[in-house]
Design a protein around this motif. Structure first.
Motif, PDB file in Angstrom:
ATOM      1  N   SER A  55     -26.218  64.736 -43.028  1.00  9.70           N
ATOM      2  CA  SER A  55     -25.557  63.658 -43.660  1.00  9.70           C
ATOM      3  C   SER A  55     -24.169  63.597 -43.630  1.00  9.70           C
ATOM      4  O   SER A  55     -23.538  62.826 -43.380  1.00  9.70           O
ATOM      5  CB  SER A  55     -26.230  63.352 -45.122  1.00  9.70           C
ATOM      6  OG  SER A  55     -27.605  63.239 -45.169  1.00  9.70           O
ATOM      7  N   LYS A  56     -23.677  64.906 -43.861  1.00  3.50           N
ATOM      8  CA  LYS A  56     -22.160  65.056 -43.956  1.00  3.50           C
ATOM      9  C   LYS A  56     -21.384  64.877 -42.625  1.00  3.50           C
ATOM     10  O   LYS A  56     -20.495  64.381 -42.588  1.00  3.50           O
ATOM     11  CB  LYS A  56     -21.923  66.500 -44.523  1.00  3.50           C
ATOM     12  CG  LYS A  56     -22.170  66.653 -46.028  1.00  3.50           C
ATOM     13  CD  LYS A  56     -21.673  68.194 -46.636  1.00  3.50           C
ATOM     14  CE  LYS A  56     -22.106  68.472 -47.981  1.00  3.50           C
ATOM     15  NZ  LYS A  56     -21.837  69.870 -48.115  1.00  3.50           N
ATOM     16  N   MET A  57     -22.407  65.653 -41.807  1.00  2.00           N
ATOM     17  CA  MET A  57     -21.749  65.379 -40.408  1.00  2.00           C
ATOM     18  C   MET A  57     -21.589  63.897 -39.750  1.00  2.00           C
ATOM     19  O   MET A  57     -20.645  63.544 -39.320  1.00  2.00           O
ATOM     20  CB  MET A  57     -22.555  66.199 -39.253  1.00  2.00           C
ATOM     21  CG  MET A  57     -22.396  67.706 -39.538  1.00  2.00           C
ATOM     22  SD  MET A  57     -23.411  68.687 -38.278  1.00  2.00           S
ATOM     23  CE  MET A  57     -24.752  67.604 -37.576  1.00  2.00           C
ATOM     24  N   ASN A  67     -28.756  67.623 -45.763  1.00  2.00           N
ATOM     25  CA  ASN A  67     -27.620  67.302 -46.399  1.00  2.00           C
ATOM     26  C   ASN A  67     -26.392  67.542 -45.492  1.00  2.00           C
ATOM     27  O   ASN A  67     -25.332  66.933 -45.472  1.00  2.00           O
ATOM     28  CB  ASN A  67     -27.497  68.305 -47.598  1.00  2.00           C
ATOM     29  CG  ASN A  67     -26.065  68.033 -48.383  1.00  2.00           C
ATOM     30  OD1 ASN A  67     -25.831  66.979 -48.673  1.00  2.00           O
ATOM     31  ND2 ASN A  67     -25.557  68.995 -48.950  1.00  2.00           N
ATOM     32  N   ASN A  68     -26.508  68.876 -44.609  1.00  2.00           N
ATOM     33  CA  ASN A  68     -25.474  69.055 -43.788  1.00  2.00           C
ATOM     34  C   ASN A  68     -25.659  68.048 -42.505  1.00  2.00           C
ATOM     35  O   ASN A  68     -24.482  67.544 -42.175  1.00  2.00           O
ATOM     36  CB  ASN A  68     -25.850  70.250 -43.208  1.00  2.00           C
ATOM     37  CG  ASN A  68     -25.562  71.613 -44.051  1.00  2.00           C
ATOM     38  OD1 ASN A  68     -24.897  71.629 -44.940  1.00  2.00           O
ATOM     39  ND2 ASN A  68     -26.112  72.868 -43.724  1.00  2.00           N
ATOM     40  N   PRO A 114     -11.743  57.135 -44.302  1.00  2.00           N
ATOM     41  CA  PRO A 114     -12.716  56.621 -45.425  1.00  2.00           C
ATOM     42  C   PRO A 114     -12.588  55.255 -46.030  1.00  2.00           C
ATOM     43  O   PRO A 114     -11.674  54.605 -45.585  1.00  2.00           O
ATOM     44  CB  PRO A 114     -12.460  57.818 -46.607  1.00  2.00           C
ATOM     45  CG  PRO A 114     -10.984  58.042 -46.577  1.00  2.00           C
ATOM     46  CD  PRO A 114     -10.749  57.999 -45.022  1.00  2.00           C
ATOM     47  N   LEU A 160     -21.631  61.350 -41.984  1.00  2.00           N
ATOM     48  CA  LEU A 160     -20.273  60.647 -42.574  1.00  2.00           C
ATOM     49  C   LEU A 160     -18.920  61.211 -42.101  1.00  2.00           C
ATOM     50  O   LEU A 160     -18.320  60.290 -41.900  1.00  2.00           O
ATOM     51  CB  LEU A 160     -20.430  61.246 -44.037  1.00  2.00           C
ATOM     52  CG  LEU A 160     -19.386  60.566 -45.076  1.00  2.00           C
ATOM     53  CD1 LEU A 160     -19.394  59.021 -44.935  1.00  2.00           C
ATOM     54  CD2 LEU A 160     -19.381  61.272 -46.360  1.00  2.00           C
ATOM     55  N   ASP A 161     -18.853  62.404 -41.623  1.00  2.00           N
ATOM     56  CA  ASP A 161     -17.562  62.721 -41.031  1.00  2.00           C
ATOM     57  C   ASP A 161     -17.218  62.076 -39.848  1.00  2.00           C
ATOM     58  O   ASP A 161     -16.137  61.583 -39.481  1.00  2.00           O
ATOM     59  CB  ASP A 161     -17.558  64.340 -40.686  1.00  2.00           C
ATOM     60  CG  ASP A 161     -17.616  65.107 -42.310  1.00  2.00           C
ATOM     61  OD1 ASP A 161     -17.223  64.286 -43.273  1.00  2.00           O
ATOM     62  OD2 ASP A 161     -17.753  66.511 -42.222  1.00  2.00           O
ATOM     63  N   THR A 162     -18.449  62.008 -38.999  1.00  2.00           N
ATOM     64  CA  THR A 162     -18.324  61.163 -37.729  1.00  2.00           C
ATOM     65  C   THR A 162     -17.995  59.824 -37.883  1.00  2.00           C
ATOM     66  O   THR A 162     -17.012  59.194 -37.274  1.00  2.00           O
ATOM     67  CB  THR A 162     -19.520  61.347 -36.880  1.00  2.00           C
ATOM     68  OG1 THR A 162     -19.952  62.707 -36.544  1.00  2.00           O
ATOM     69  CG2 THR A 162     -19.506  60.548 -35.730  1.00  2.00           C
ATOM     70  N   GLU A 177     -16.257  58.437 -40.419  1.00  2.00           N
ATOM     71  CA  GLU A 177     -15.318  58.417 -41.110  1.00  2.00           C
ATOM     72  C   GLU A 177     -13.948  58.481 -39.980  1.00  2.00           C
ATOM     73  O   GLU A 177     -12.939  57.757 -40.146  1.00  2.00           O
ATOM     74  CB  GLU A 177     -14.809  59.356 -42.196  1.00  2.00           C
ATOM     75  CG  GLU A 177     -15.549  58.875 -43.503  1.00  2.00           C
ATOM     76  CD  GLU A 177     -15.240  60.009 -44.726  1.00  2.00           C
ATOM     77  OE1 GLU A 177     -14.878  61.040 -44.352  1.00  2.00           O
ATOM     78  OE2 GLU A 177     -15.728  59.612 -45.793  1.00  2.00           O
ATOM     79  N   ARG A 178     -14.126  59.518 -39.160  1.00  2.00           N
ATOM     80  CA  ARG A 178     -13.285  59.963 -37.926  1.00  2.00           C
ATOM     81  C   ARG A 178     -13.200  58.619 -37.013  1.00  2.00           C
ATOM     82  O   ARG A 178     -12.017  58.367 -36.605  1.00  2.00           O
ATOM     83  CB  ARG A 178     -13.713  61.058 -37.376  1.00  2.00           C
ATOM     84  CG  ARG A 178     -12.906  61.722 -36.678  1.00  2.00           C
ATOM     85  CD  ARG A 178     -13.390  63.150 -35.915  1.00  2.00           C
ATOM     86  NE  ARG A 178     -14.587  63.264 -35.449  1.00  2.00           N
ATOM     87  CZ  ARG A 178     -15.564  63.936 -36.063  1.00  2.00           C
ATOM     88  NH1 ARG A 178     -15.352  64.432 -37.126  1.00  2.00           N
ATOM     89  NH2 ARG A 178     -16.824  63.797 -35.509  1.00  2.00           N
ATOM     90  N   ARG A 199     -31.313  71.309 -47.531  1.00  2.00           N
ATOM     91  CA  ARG A 199     -29.751  71.652 -47.058  1.00  2.00           C
ATOM     92  C   ARG A 199     -29.513  71.429 -45.570  1.00  2.00           C
ATOM     93  O   ARG A 199     -28.278  70.805 -45.364  1.00  2.00           O
ATOM     94  CB  ARG A 199     -29.814  73.437 -47.050  1.00  2.00           C
ATOM     95  CG  ARG A 199     -29.763  73.716 -48.410  1.00  2.00           C
ATOM     96  CD  ARG A 199     -29.585  75.368 -48.491  1.00  2.00           C
ATOM     97  NE  ARG A 199     -29.178  75.731 -49.614  1.00  2.00           N
ATOM     98  CZ  ARG A 199     -29.416  77.127 -49.999  1.00  2.00           C
ATOM     99  NH1 ARG A 199     -30.079  77.942 -49.027  1.00  2.00           N
ATOM    100  NH2 ARG A 199     -29.438  77.543 -51.122  1.00  2.00           N
TER     101      ARG A 199
END
Length: 84
Positions: free
Chosen positions: A62-64, A59-60, A76, A66-68, A70-71, A56
């Motif tokens: 990785s999401k952070m 995964n969190n 995207p 990816l968000d960074t 993309e931002r 978890r």
């Protein structure tokens, strides 16, 4: 005749007592094996929970990331622009 019946009854009681003692011994062995299996299951469960927590967290992270990305890229996708 009465003496013989008494001997038979005593022999039956003795046999039943031995059988009961053997069954009690097997029950104790089974109980001990079950306790070992339960301890193993508890350890395995704790290991699985720890692994799940690590997954978890990964995964969190990785999401952070990816968000960074993309931002910083403006949205995207590889082009850096909005896709809609």
């Amino acid at each position: 005749m009465r003496f013989r019946k008494s001997k038979d009854v005593k022999a039956s009681i003795g046999a039943a007592t031995r059988a009961s003692e053997e069954a009690a011994g097997r029950l104790a062995e089974t109980r001990d094996l079950l306790a070992v299996q339960q301890e193993r299951a508890r350890n395995e469960r704790a290991t699985l929970i720890a692994s799940l927590k690590r997954l978890r967290a990964a995964n969190n992270l990785s999401k952070m990331i990816l968000d960074t990305v993309e931002r910083e890229s403006g949205g995207p996708g590889e082009t850096g622009g909005a896709t809609h």
